[in-house]
Design a protein around this motif. Structure first.
Motif, PDB file in Angstrom:
ATOM      1  N   VAL A  43      33.274  48.127  33.541  1.00  0.00           N
ATOM      2  CA  VAL A  43      32.334  47.070  34.990  1.00  0.00           C
ATOM      3  C   VAL A  43      33.533  45.946  35.460  1.00  0.00           C
ATOM      4  CG1 VAL A  43      30.493  45.536  35.022  1.00  0.00           C
ATOM      5  CG2 VAL A  43      30.289  47.296  34.034  1.00  0.00           C
ATOM      6  N   VAL A  44      33.826  45.048  34.653  1.00  0.00           N
ATOM      7  CA  VAL A  44      35.489  44.648  35.060  1.00  0.00           C
ATOM      8  C   VAL A  44      36.614  44.932  35.614  1.00  0.00           C
ATOM      9  CG1 VAL A  44      36.839  43.029  34.212  1.00  0.00           C
ATOM     10  CG2 VAL A  44      34.658  43.014  33.000  1.00  0.00           C
TER      11      VAL A  44
ATOM     12  N   SER B 274      35.923  48.589  36.923  1.00  0.00           N
ATOM     13  CA  SER B 274      35.269  48.355  38.581  1.00  0.00           C
ATOM     14  C   SER B 274      35.146  48.129  39.776  1.00  0.00           C
ATOM     15  CB  SER B 274      34.261  48.921  37.957  1.00  0.00           C
ATOM     16  OG  SER B 274      34.048  50.216  37.240  1.00  0.00           O
ATOM     17  N   THR B 275      35.137  46.358  39.161  1.00  0.00           N
ATOM     18  CA  THR B 275      35.017  44.936  40.148  1.00  0.00           C
ATOM     19  C   THR B 275      36.020  45.066  41.158  1.00  0.00           C
ATOM     20  OG1 THR B 275      33.339  43.735  38.190  1.00  0.00           O
ATOM     21  CG2 THR B 275      34.751  42.612  39.985  1.00  0.00           C
TER      22      THR B 275
ATOM     23  N   ARG C  60      39.240  43.751  43.038  1.00  0.00           N
ATOM     24  CA  ARG C  60      39.688  42.630  43.602  1.00  0.00           C
ATOM     25  C   ARG C  60      39.834  41.074  43.898  1.00  0.00           C
ATOM     26  NH1 ARG C  60      45.806  45.814  45.535  1.00  0.00           N
ATOM     27  NH2 ARG C  60      45.088  46.077  47.357  1.00  0.00           N
TER      28      ARG C  60
ATOM     29  N   ALA D 231      36.887  40.330  44.957  1.00  0.00           N
ATOM     30  CA  ALA D 231      35.980  38.915  44.332  1.00  0.00           C
ATOM     31  C   ALA D 231      36.223  38.618  43.554  1.00  0.00           C
ATOM     32  CB  ALA D 231      34.668  39.968  44.229  1.00  0.00           C
TER      33      ALA D 231
ATOM     34  N   ALA E 231      33.739  36.438  40.906  1.00  0.00           N
ATOM     35  CA  ALA E 231      33.393  37.545  40.211  1.00  0.00           C
ATOM     36  C   ALA E 231      33.781  37.678  38.673  1.00  0.00           C
ATOM     37  CB  ALA E 231      32.921  38.723  40.438  1.00  0.00           C
TER      38      ALA E 231
ATOM     39  N   TYR F 270      32.931  36.563  35.273  1.00  0.00           N
ATOM     40  CA  TYR F 270      33.083  37.163  33.842  1.00  0.00           C
ATOM     41  C   TYR F 270      33.553  36.529  33.043  1.00  0.00           C
ATOM     42  CZ  TYR F 270      32.202  41.362  36.437  1.00  0.00           C
ATOM     43  OH  TYR F 270      31.586  42.161  37.578  1.00  0.00           O
TER      44      TYR F 270
ATOM     45  N   LYS G 128      41.563  41.596  35.123  1.00  0.00           N
ATOM     46  CA  LYS G 128      41.569  42.194  34.428  1.00  0.00           C
ATOM     47  C   LYS G 128      41.864  42.657  32.593  1.00  0.00           C
ATOM     48  CE  LYS G 128      39.739  45.119  38.706  1.00  0.00           C
ATOM     49  NZ  LYS G 128      40.039  46.013  39.596  1.00  0.00           N
TER      50      LYS G 128
ATOM     51  N   CYS H 224      29.144  42.557  39.543  1.00  0.00           N
ATOM     52  CA  CYS H 224      29.920  43.955  39.821  1.00  0.00           C
ATOM     53  C   CYS H 224      28.952  44.314  41.781  1.00  0.00           C
ATOM     54  CB  CYS H 224      29.803  44.392  39.052  1.00  0.00           C
ATOM     55  SG  CYS H 224      31.453  46.265  39.439  1.00  0.00           S
TER      56      CYS H 224
ATOM     57  N   GLY I 294      29.434  41.743  43.670  1.00  0.00           N
ATOM     58  CA  GLY I 294      30.766  41.923  45.148  1.00  0.00           C
ATOM     59  C   GLY I 294      30.801  43.097  45.436  1.00  0.00           C
ATOM     60  N   TRP I 295      30.709  44.226  45.501  1.00  0.00           N
ATOM     61  CA  TRP I 295      30.771  45.279  46.121  1.00  0.00           C
ATOM     62  C   TRP I 295      29.953  44.991  47.719  1.00  0.00           C
ATOM     63  CZ3 TRP I 295      34.329  48.393  45.913  1.00  0.00           C
ATOM     64  CH2 TRP I 295      35.592  48.676  45.056  1.00  0.00           C
TER      65      TRP I 295
END
Length: 265
Positions: free
Chosen positions: A47-48, A50-51, A53, A55, A58, A62, A127, A259, A262-263
């Protein structure tokens, strides 16, 4: 007798490795079955990664989530910070990216830096640090033997699990062999001072490889003579209840919500 001594050292090395990586505790996180923690850590890291950058908030959330896990596991912040020093090479690489990357440039404190490099450095640092922190928490709350049992429970290839098991068991044995060889060289007056001594060190490395290979063959023959047929017997069967799975997956599920936001945002 020699192999028995080696096995005893291996067991001692395994216990020593557990003490270095594992922080003994009785928290609810410690009590979770190992395969649930492995699955939760892997899902959190995915998940991290896939976030997006951009955001930044976010990644801050985490870090807060990992802080909550560390608090519930009673793992001190100082313990975590010391373990995070392993990522120093990645930090050095990230620091260089704004200087060597191409593309649009921006002046920061009189330095011409690449915009893409700055984003890349932030991406690696954020990340990478979160991934290492999650792994440190996993190691701090799970003994090495339990990790191997968790990998077996997750149906990883048995050969890979066995290789990892022997690496843990005999890593300190090989390290001890290297120490004895170094002491033997120094007792004969040898001291590596430059390139002209690399030949001696190379011969020592070759001798260490041969000794390790021969030890592996002897251990394998001893295992075969005791009925080994390609797989190790499972002594402790680990299982998890639905409540334990829910507790373990709370971290990656919360991270997934962050996440997705964030998108969207």
């Amino acid at each position: 007798m020699g192999e028995g001594t080696g096995a005893s050292r291996a067991r001692g090395g395994e216990r020593g490795a557990a003490h270095r990586l594992y922080r003994h505790g009785h928290s609810r996180v410690h009590a979770l079955p190992p395969h649930t923690k492995l699955a939760a850590t892997f899902a959190f890291v995915v998940v991290v990664v896939s976030t997006p950058r951009e955001a930044m908030w976010a990644f801050a959330l985490y870090a807060v989530l990992l802080g909550v896990v560390a608090h519930r596991a009673r793992v001190p912040a100082g313990f975590l910070v010391k373990r995070l020093l392993i990522e120093i090479p990645f930090v050095a690489f990230a620091v260089l990216m704004p200087f060597v990357a191409e593309g649009e440039r921006v002046d920061v404190l009189g330095l011409s830096l690449s915009v893409g490099g700055l984003w890349g450095a932030w991406n690696v640092l954020a990340k990478g640090t979160l991934g290492v922190a999650a792994s440190v928490l996993l190691a701090a709350t799970t003994e090495l033997r339990q990790l191997l049992l968790g990998l077996q429970r997750l149906n990883l290839p048995p050969l890979l699990v066995q290789i990892a098991s022997f690496m843990i068991r005999y890593g300190d044995v090989i390290t001890d062999e290297m120490r004895r060889m170094r002491i033997a060289r120094e007792s004969r007056g040898f001291e590596a001072r430059g390139l002209r001594h690399w030949g001696v060190l190379a011969k020592s490395a070759g001798a260490l490889f041969i000794r390790s290979y021969e030890r592996g063959e002897r251990v394998h023959l001893a295992m075969v003579s005791r009925g080994y047929a390609g797989s190790m017997p499972v002594i402790d069967e680990v299982s998890a209840t639905r409540a334990q799975w829910s507790y373990a997956l709370a971290l990656p599920v919360a991270a997934l919500v962050v996440c997705l936001l964030g998108w969207i945002l």
